[in-house]
Write a protein that holds these residues in place. Structure first.
Motif, mmCIF file in Angstrom:
data_model
loop_
_atom_site.group_PDB
_atom_site.id
_atom_site.type_symbol
_atom_site.label_atom_id
_atom_site.label_comp_id
_atom_site.label_asym_id
_atom_site.label_seq_id
_atom_site.Cartn_x
_atom_site.Cartn_y
_atom_site.Cartn_z
ATOM 1 N N ALA A 66 13.249 -94.642 -7.192
ATOM 2 C CA ALA A 66 12.410 -93.752 -6.382
ATOM 3 C C ALA A 66 12.499 -94.053 -4.900
ATOM 4 C CB ALA A 66 10.956 -93.845 -6.855
ATOM 5 N N ILE A 70 13.881 -90.375 -3.907
ATOM 6 C CA ILE A 70 12.826 -89.388 -3.664
ATOM 7 C C ILE A 70 13.102 -88.536 -2.429
ATOM 8 C CG2 ILE A 70 10.428 -89.186 -2.878
ATOM 9 C CD1 ILE A 70 9.574 -90.991 -5.102
ATOM 10 N N THR A 121 11.701 -89.077 -10.052
ATOM 11 C CA THR A 121 11.813 -88.630 -8.661
ATOM 12 C C THR A 121 11.797 -87.110 -8.541
ATOM 13 O OG1 THR A 121 14.244 -88.635 -8.690
ATOM 14 C CG2 THR A 121 13.147 -90.684 -8.084
#
Length: 436
Positions: A66, A70, A121
């Protein structure tokens, strides 16, 4: 709508928005990556043939993707749309989790957990961004909607760890079947979710009439250069830094809650679990009231400042508590501050970007939060280790936590001060400012 209005105020109407209901459904899956595995880690050591220390990697490999992915997924959602990314994330998350039941090879399980982290994500950041898309023209309703979405997350965090702990008694694989929830959710989202179009994004007065040819298309023309330029704005940069603070403080609490309860107060792991539950409930309740709280002030700065200090004070009350009752009061304060602070920072980020850059900015905010969550236990542990030879095992924890909490609160306060000092950047499509 009487009961809902009593609970959530005038913005209870957001619950009757179908697309928002679908986002709430998807929000039940978003926290499962950690909450299903955390209670059963020790029980996995036998079936997977690893030590407790190595079993902890099942958490690390899930959270690691992440931090990097992300922001990239956020930009992707701005370009190709929210629905494809959200649906793909849910499917990957659910299928990878279910596949864990098919193997006892530890490396394979680590790989599947990594894939789950990649899938994550595409879930949580897109959900937050999509709420901002739906309620882009009403800041109070958007804050309430973000809070209600966080409440759905809180419900999941309350229910599924208990189910996981009960199912592992039957067989180690059974908790992983809970990830199957994400698969039908993905199919429902794909079939029913309707993304806001460019016409929806410009507001009720049609301020962007010059884009009439694109009115029926989801807005997805964000650019990386424009996003990076936006993050250099002082108010946006301060909001991103401040976004990491609630997550940092929350993970200090999660890391040292059991240490305080069991080692300092002579309690049990069950009592420590009850304190986490109490904090989660307080977090959920405070997040539902975010719309009312922001509406009560001329600026969001006051509740943002209050939420940061509440988390810090709650964590300090925990580590210095003379009894579990006092510790319980502390964690309720920490939970309430966390729920409110997280909601306000997320709402501030969705309101700081034009719609074509919103997904990317929100994703950067979520990466900042993940970074705070990752750094918190490592930094606090290092401080405690350095202090232990001088202060001893108890005082090193207490004063080590004091040091990192004080530093984090200071960062949060400075961030809020910068947010208050600068107006929000102009929003190119709506042609408005979100200055408080």
């Amino acid at each position: 709508m009487g009961i809902l209005q009593t609970l959530f105020g005038d913005d209870a109407a957001v619950l009757y928005e179908r697309d928002f209901q679908l986002l709430l459904l998807a929000s039940l899956s978003s926290p499962l990556g950690a909450s299903v595995v955390s209670p059963i880690l020790e029980g996995l050591t036998g079936p997977l043939g690893v030590s407790s220390a190595r079993a902890g990697l099942l958490m690390a490999v899930f959270t690691a993707p992440a931090i990097v992915l992300i922001p990239l997924v956020g930009v992707l959602s701005d370009r190709v749309g929210r629905k494809p990314v959200l649906t793909g994330g849910l499917l990957l998350f659910g299928l990878a989790g279910l596949a864990v039941t098919l193997t006892t090879d530890f490396r394979s399980v680590l790989g599947l957990r990594f894939l789950q982290g990649v899938g994550y994500t595409g879930i949580a950041p897109v959900l937050i961004t999509s709420v901002g898309d739906i309620f882009a023209d009403d800041a109070d309703a958007e804050a309430s909607a973000q809070g209600l979405r966080f409440t759905a997350v809180g419900v999941s965090l309350t229910v599924f760890p208990v189910l996981s702990g009960a199912l592992v008694v039957l067989a180690w694989q059974y908790p992983f079947y809970l990830y199957g929830l994400a698969v039908p959710t993905a199919l429902v989202v794909w079939a029913l979710f309707e993304e806001p179009t460019a016409a929806d994004a410009v507001g009720p007065n049609g301020a962007d009439a010059g884009h009439a040819d694109d009115a029926d298309k989801p807005v997805r023309d964000g650019s990386t250069r424009a996003l990076l330029s936006l993050t250099t704005h002082p108010r946006v940069a301060a909001t991103l830094v401040g976004r990491a603070v609630p997550s940092f403080l929350w993970f200090v609490f999660l890391t040292y809650n059991s240490v305080v309860v069991v080692r300092f107060l002579g309690g049990s792991a069950g009592v420590a679990g009850l304190l986490v539950a109490a904090a989660s409930v307080a977090s959920s309740v405070s997040s539902t009231q975010s719309g009312r709280i922001t509406a009560a002030f001329d600026t969001r700065v006051v509740p943002m400042f209050a939420s940061t200090t509440a988390i810090g004070a709650g964590v300090l009350a925990l580590v210095f508590a003379p009894s579990t009752l006092v510790a319980g009061v502390g964690v309720v304060f920490a939970g309430a501050g966390f729920g409110l602070g997280l909601t306000l920072y997320r709402s501030a980020l969705t309101g700081s970007a034009p719609v074509e850059l919103r997904g990317g900015l929100v994703s950067l905010g979520e990466s900042a939060g993940r970074l705070g969550s990752t750094v918190a236990p490592v930094l606090t542990g290092a401080v405690v280790a350095v202090a232990a030879p001088t202060l001893g095992p108890v005082d090193s924890v207490r004063w080590g936590v004091v040091g990192v909490v004080a530093a984090a609160v200071l960062v949060g306060v400075v961030s809020v001060a910068v947010v208050d000092r600068f107006d929000a950047p102009a929003r190119s499509r709506a042609g408005t400012s979100t200055a408080d």
